[in-house]
Write a protein that holds these residues in place. Structure first.
Motif, mmCIF file in Angstrom:
data_model
loop_
_atom_site.group_PDB
_atom_site.id
_atom_site.type_symbol
_atom_site.label_atom_id
_atom_site.label_comp_id
_atom_site.label_asym_id
_atom_site.label_seq_id
_atom_site.Cartn_x
_atom_site.Cartn_y
_atom_site.Cartn_z
ATOM 1 N N LEU A 135 0.736 -1.174 -0.095
ATOM 2 C CA LEU A 135 -0.014 0.073 -0.005
ATOM 3 C C LEU A 135 0.861 1.310 -0.090
ATOM 4 C CD1 LEU A 135 -2.940 -0.946 2.664
ATOM 5 C CD2 LEU A 135 -2.890 -1.076 -0.009
ATOM 6 N N GLN A 136 1.884 1.422 0.689
ATOM 7 C CA GLN A 136 2.922 2.224 0.924
ATOM 8 C C GLN A 136 3.665 2.604 -0.460
ATOM 9 O OE1 GLN A 136 5.028 1.554 4.482
ATOM 10 N NE2 GLN A 136 3.182 1.936 5.787
ATOM 11 N N TYR A 137 3.870 1.571 -1.216
ATOM 12 C CA TYR A 137 4.899 1.513 -2.504
ATOM 13 C C TYR A 137 3.640 2.189 -3.248
ATOM 14 C CZ TYR A 137 7.211 0.241 -6.767
ATOM 15 O OH TYR A 137 7.736 0.096 -8.121
ATOM 16 N N ALA A 138 2.393 1.663 -3.168
ATOM 17 C CA ALA A 138 1.416 2.181 -4.438
ATOM 18 C C ALA A 138 1.153 3.698 -4.152
ATOM 19 C CB ALA A 138 0.083 1.549 -4.378
ATOM 20 N N HIS A 160 4.445 5.965 -5.395
ATOM 21 C CA HIS A 160 4.539 5.907 -6.918
ATOM 22 C C HIS A 160 3.463 6.154 -7.439
ATOM 23 C CE1 HIS A 160 8.128 3.401 -5.142
ATOM 24 N NE2 HIS A 160 8.675 3.829 -6.229
ATOM 25 N N GLY A 161 2.249 6.257 -6.810
ATOM 26 C CA GLY A 161 1.249 6.559 -7.599
ATOM 27 C C GLY A 161 0.287 5.462 -7.980
ATOM 28 N N LYS A 171 -7.088 1.053 -15.660
ATOM 29 C CA LYS A 171 -6.335 1.406 -16.962
ATOM 30 C C LYS A 171 -4.985 0.800 -16.832
ATOM 31 C CE LYS A 171 -8.670 5.815 -18.365
ATOM 32 N NZ LYS A 171 -8.838 7.203 -18.445
ATOM 33 N N GLY A 172 -5.163 -0.348 -16.573
ATOM 34 C CA GLY A 172 -3.710 -1.249 -16.873
ATOM 35 C C GLY A 172 -2.693 -1.176 -15.371
ATOM 36 N N ASP A 173 -3.277 -0.292 -14.345
ATOM 37 C CA ASP A 173 -2.422 -0.095 -13.122
ATOM 38 C C ASP A 173 -3.230 -0.441 -12.045
ATOM 39 O OD1 ASP A 173 -0.129 1.101 -14.017
ATOM 40 O OD2 ASP A 173 -1.279 2.833 -14.622
ATOM 41 N N PHE A 174 -2.731 -0.755 -10.924
ATOM 42 C CA PHE A 174 -3.299 -1.026 -9.530
ATOM 43 C C PHE A 174 -3.260 0.448 -8.801
ATOM 44 C CE2 PHE A 174 -2.688 -1.708 -4.852
ATOM 45 C CZ PHE A 174 -3.697 -2.611 -4.406
#
Length: 240
Positions: free
Chosen positions: A27-30, A33-34, A98-101
């Motif tokens: 969660l913190q990575y996302a 990094h957005g 759109k191709g991302d988490f």
């Protein structure tokens, strides 16, 4: 009955949970990094999988061990991440867009709240997931969580072995070196391993002659968070 006590965000026993640690890191990575990139099959891309293998420090799946034989690792080859991905989507802490988490508002809030994230994640993971779905075999042990956890609460209070614990539920005749090995594997995969991933149990391994003995212990996190019907059968910690 199985109840989980709420724990504060700074409760030290939360550090016992590999699943919680992995969820916080993801969660913190996302958040930082957005997004996290996805493949066309909607799995996490390898760049994140490799990061996760190194950062999760998953018990029994160290980065050194995993990269020793595979230079490239996909999500499905790192089961803890595959299960975690499913959990985050199912609990609506993240979504595919759109191709991302991407994190949801709730996911962003819990990324900074370990105690609340544990309460959201771990009971659902342990009690609601079909653990045979990501095990090596599809066999499921006969039983239910209320019985398993209340018995383990007593039997593992001073430590026990996987073999002895299995025998309490299913009889003495089963063992890894006879026809009962599949039943033992199902119990290990669908009961003991989820509790270990959640941080509620820990296992150690010992070689006795030609046999591997698995010792099972309750962690401090088990004692901190779980409220079970058999708690009144336990001796106070000071008496142990």
């Amino acid at each position: 009955m199985i109840d989980f006590r709420p724990l504060s965000d700074d409760h030290p026993d939360l550090a016992q949970s590999p699943l919680l640690r992995a969820a916080l890191l993801t969660l913190q990575y996302a958040q930082e990094h957005g997004t996290i990139g996805l493949t066309t099959a909607k799995a996490f891309k390898r760049v994140f999988v490799h990061w996760a293998v190194k950062q999760f420090a998953w018990p029994g799946s160290s980065a050194e061990e995993m990269f020793r034989y595979n230079k490239v690792i996909n999500e499905y080859e790192f089961p803890p991440l595959e299960v975690l991905h499913y959990l985050l989507i199912t609990l609506r802490l993240g979504r595919h867009f759109k191709g991302d988490f991407k994190l949801t508002k709730r996911g962003a809030e819990l990324a900074q709240a370990p105690g609340k994230l544990f309460a959201e994640l771990v009971p659902f993971f342990v009690l609601e997931i079909d653990h045979a779905s990501y095990a090596r075999f599809e066999d499921r042990p006969f039983g239910k969580w209320d019985v398993w956890m209340n018995v383990i609460n007593v039997e593992a209070d001073h430590g026990t072995t996987e073999r002895a614990l299995f025998a309490v539920f299913y009889g003495e005749e089963h063992d890894w070196d006879n026809d009962g090995w599949r039943e033992m594997a199902a119990f290990s995969s669908c009961v003991l391993r989820p509790l270990e991933w959640a941080g509620l149990l820990m296992q150690t391994h010992e070689e006795r002659g030609a046999k591997h003995v698995h010792h099972v212990f309750k962690t401090p996190l088990w004692r901190s968070t779980l409220m079970l019907d058999t708690d009144d059968m336990l001796r106070p910690v000071s008496d142990q």
